[in-house]
Design a protein around this motif. Sequence first.
Motif, mmCIF file in Angstrom:
data_model
loop_
_atom_site.group_PDB
_atom_site.id
_atom_site.type_symbol
_atom_site.label_atom_id
_atom_site.label_comp_id
_atom_site.label_asym_id
_atom_site.label_seq_id
_atom_site.Cartn_x
_atom_site.Cartn_y
_atom_site.Cartn_z
ATOM 1 N N ILE A 180 44.698 41.033 37.623
ATOM 2 C CA ILE A 180 44.181 40.899 38.960
ATOM 3 C C ILE A 180 43.162 42.270 38.892
ATOM 4 O O ILE A 180 43.252 43.280 38.470
ATOM 5 C CB ILE A 180 45.191 41.689 40.028
ATOM 6 C CG1 ILE A 180 46.306 40.262 40.375
ATOM 7 C CG2 ILE A 180 44.425 41.919 41.639
ATOM 8 C CD1 ILE A 180 47.225 40.592 41.387
ATOM 9 N N LYS A 182 40.078 44.359 40.917
ATOM 10 C CA LYS A 182 39.728 45.214 42.376
ATOM 11 C C LYS A 182 38.307 45.600 42.319
ATOM 12 O O LYS A 182 37.494 46.096 41.497
ATOM 13 C CB LYS A 182 40.558 46.085 42.620
ATOM 14 C CG LYS A 182 40.431 46.988 44.076
ATOM 15 C CD LYS A 182 41.334 47.884 44.229
ATOM 16 C CE LYS A 182 41.226 48.737 45.381
ATOM 17 N NZ LYS A 182 42.120 49.604 45.712
ATOM 18 N N LYS A 183 37.590 45.231 43.324
ATOM 19 C CA LYS A 183 36.392 46.129 43.711
ATOM 20 C C LYS A 183 36.448 46.172 45.215
ATOM 21 O O LYS A 183 37.148 45.961 46.148
ATOM 22 C CB LYS A 183 35.184 45.359 43.219
ATOM 23 C CG LYS A 183 34.873 44.170 44.202
ATOM 24 C CD LYS A 183 33.640 43.275 43.564
ATOM 25 C CE LYS A 183 33.083 41.907 44.253
ATOM 26 N NZ LYS A 183 31.989 41.352 43.771
ATOM 27 N N GLU A 184 35.538 46.989 46.003
ATOM 28 C CA GLU A 184 35.262 47.488 47.098
ATOM 29 C C GLU A 184 35.406 46.230 48.127
ATOM 30 O O GLU A 184 35.953 46.402 49.057
ATOM 31 C CB GLU A 184 34.091 48.249 47.385
ATOM 32 C CG GLU A 184 33.882 48.934 49.004
ATOM 33 C CD GLU A 184 32.568 49.624 49.105
ATOM 34 O OE1 GLU A 184 32.308 49.897 50.441
ATOM 35 O OE2 GLU A 184 31.920 49.883 48.150
ATOM 36 N N GLY A 186 37.019 43.429 47.787
ATOM 37 C CA GLY A 186 38.197 42.469 47.695
ATOM 38 C C GLY A 186 38.981 42.380 46.190
ATOM 39 O O GLY A 186 38.628 43.560 45.505
ATOM 40 N N TYR A 187 39.355 41.368 46.018
ATOM 41 C CA TYR A 187 40.298 41.024 45.026
ATOM 42 C C TYR A 187 39.916 39.864 44.022
ATOM 43 O O TYR A 187 39.386 39.074 44.837
ATOM 44 C CB TYR A 187 41.855 41.180 44.914
ATOM 45 C CG TYR A 187 42.191 42.724 45.490
ATOM 46 C CD1 TYR A 187 42.498 43.598 44.692
ATOM 47 C CD2 TYR A 187 42.126 42.882 46.882
ATOM 48 C CE1 TYR A 187 43.306 44.823 44.964
ATOM 49 C CE2 TYR A 187 42.542 44.279 47.298
ATOM 50 C CZ TYR A 187 43.003 45.372 46.530
ATOM 51 O OH TYR A 187 43.701 46.388 46.786
ATOM 52 N N CYS A 188 40.385 39.764 43.019
ATOM 53 C CA CYS A 188 40.236 38.582 42.198
ATOM 54 C C CYS A 188 41.451 38.451 41.389
ATOM 55 O O CYS A 188 42.271 39.293 40.973
ATOM 56 C CB CYS A 188 38.905 38.392 41.221
ATOM 57 S SG CYS A 188 38.841 39.327 39.780
ATOM 58 N N TYR A 201 34.609 44.122 39.059
ATOM 59 C CA TYR A 201 35.652 44.447 39.312
ATOM 60 C C TYR A 201 36.318 45.343 38.156
ATOM 61 O O TYR A 201 35.894 45.135 37.228
ATOM 62 C CB TYR A 201 36.709 43.016 39.339
ATOM 63 C CG TYR A 201 36.463 42.169 40.498
ATOM 64 C CD1 TYR A 201 36.895 42.183 41.782
ATOM 65 C CD2 TYR A 201 35.253 41.009 40.454
ATOM 66 C CE1 TYR A 201 36.583 41.047 42.709
ATOM 67 C CE2 TYR A 201 35.147 40.121 41.272
ATOM 68 C CZ TYR A 201 35.690 40.207 42.493
ATOM 69 O OH TYR A 201 35.482 39.396 43.523
ATOM 70 N N GLN A 204 43.070 45.830 38.051
ATOM 71 C CA GLN A 204 44.017 46.621 38.953
ATOM 72 C C GLN A 204 45.522 46.327 38.397
ATOM 73 O O GLN A 204 46.246 47.449 38.561
ATOM 74 C CB GLN A 204 43.977 46.129 40.492
ATOM 75 C CG GLN A 204 44.928 46.763 41.440
ATOM 76 C CD GLN A 204 44.346 48.192 41.849
ATOM 77 O OE1 GLN A 204 43.275 48.630 41.207
ATOM 78 N NE2 GLN A 204 45.080 48.685 42.549
ATOM 79 N N VAL A 215 47.674 38.245 47.374
ATOM 80 C CA VAL A 215 46.415 38.855 47.376
ATOM 81 C C VAL A 215 45.666 38.316 48.520
ATOM 82 O O VAL A 215 45.421 37.232 48.876
ATOM 83 C CB VAL A 215 45.655 38.532 45.874
ATOM 84 C CG1 VAL A 215 44.285 39.329 46.148
ATOM 85 C CG2 VAL A 215 46.346 39.093 44.659
ATOM 86 N N GLY A 219 44.090 43.653 50.407
ATOM 87 C CA GLY A 219 45.279 44.307 49.352
ATOM 88 C C GLY A 219 45.927 43.275 48.462
ATOM 89 O O GLY A 219 45.748 42.040 48.564
ATOM 90 N N MET A 220 46.786 43.576 47.803
ATOM 91 C CA MET A 220 47.800 43.063 47.044
ATOM 92 C C MET A 220 49.171 43.551 47.131
ATOM 93 O O MET A 220 49.446 44.908 47.161
ATOM 94 C CB MET A 220 47.469 42.834 45.739
ATOM 95 C CG MET A 220 47.008 44.147 44.891
ATOM 96 S SD MET A 220 47.243 44.001 43.225
ATOM 97 C CE MET A 220 48.917 44.116 42.813
#
Length: 467
Positions: A180, A182-184, A186-188, A201, A204, A215, A219-220
């Motif tokens: 996973i 993360k950047k400002e 959201g998530y991938c 990203y 994370q 996700v 957040g996650m």
Amino acid sequence: MGGIFGVALKKDCVLDLFFGTDYHSHLGTRRGGMAVYGEKGFNRSIHNIQNSPFRTKFEKDVEELSGNIGIGCISDTEPQPLLVQSHLGSFAITTVGKINNTEELVEKTFQNGNTHFLEMSGGNINPTELVAALMNHKDTIVEGIQYVQECIKGSMTLIVMTKEGLYAARDLYGRTPLSIGKKEEGYCVAFESFAYINLGYKTQYELGPAEIVYVTPEGMETVSPAKEEMKICTFLWIYYGYPTSTYEGINVEKMRYDCGKMLAKRDHVTPDIVAGVPDSGTAHAIGYANASGIPFARPFIKYTPTWARSFMPTSQNQRNLIARMKLIPVDALIKDKSLLLIDDSIVRGTQLRETTELLYESGAKEVHIRPACPPLLFGCKYLNFSRSNSELDLITRRIILEREGDKAEEMLEDYANPDSQSYKEMIDTICRQLKFTSLRFHRLDDMIESVGIKPCKLCTYCWNGKE
């Protein structure tokens, strides 16, 4: 094989989804797909990528798709992602893995009230559709994924996209990776950890075996914890993982350097140059050259503009031809030279034999072959990274059968032992048949040390038959 990617952002995600999915193209050559959820609901696009790359097939879709949540895949098997409507709600799903007990699971879904499956070409059922049907046996998506993990024999890593977010689930024994980023915004979620680096990203979290993570753009959270037992595929580092990826904290390129270093420590030949079969053998060869002090060179160059992976066609004859067509010899680095050549592995031996013949035709005096892994003795039961239909496709198994006849199966353990006489004679036979000057495989214990994680965490089935 195949690769999967998912995005959950506070803004439109299509460009991230497009580039992140494209970065998995080394894992498959047949189908590509993207699905998104936005103001217009669920939308999806799937294309055949056998004759042109993912990017060119999906450039128009990038302009037409919109949404803040999306999933994508590169697949060597079935068309996906799939859009599903069920008592669990509407969702999209993409998977990577292998199902060995399809008939049993299809029967189970029929008994549970499923009325039909759509057949693909050849009469096969889409494995991703089967996974979705199994999920629908349960009352929630998380329970459905847990059920899939428990009842599939083989492996199954997946991403499920709902209107609110993504459920990412790693295979029961973690045979394939899932990370996973993360950047400002959201998530991938990605099979390959490098796929999101250039998109801004940072890693994370890396899922553990059987772990399920939910996700959203905000957040996650882990909704089903990881299990302790892990059997991640060692071949990820040896061959089909991309050099810039990292699994379980171990970078692929760095592992290949260490692998080549271990090969050099046990070797005794003194060639003029060390070379790797492009592309997967190159890093192993650099590690060997650095450790041995023998110069690294590229005596042939891979013609990349038009030739993709060598095993893309279904015909073995076509694959062999493409393998030869895409390697262009550099005569000035070959003529009257003794070469040590490192490839990731020897499967049938056909392509490496033809590569060796190409070097001899260009004037090479000697060609010493050093595969970066032990002899392959067993077909993989857990992942679809080979097109072999039978273990007799393996040159090792054909030689063992010729030598042992009816006793071949019971002698496999002896042939897997690098200190046995049977092993030595098998290697000598391969060397003669493929016309190498010398042949020395990587030892299993050295290869495991090159990876650097606990041996009990690694799957080495294809080399020693131990599950």
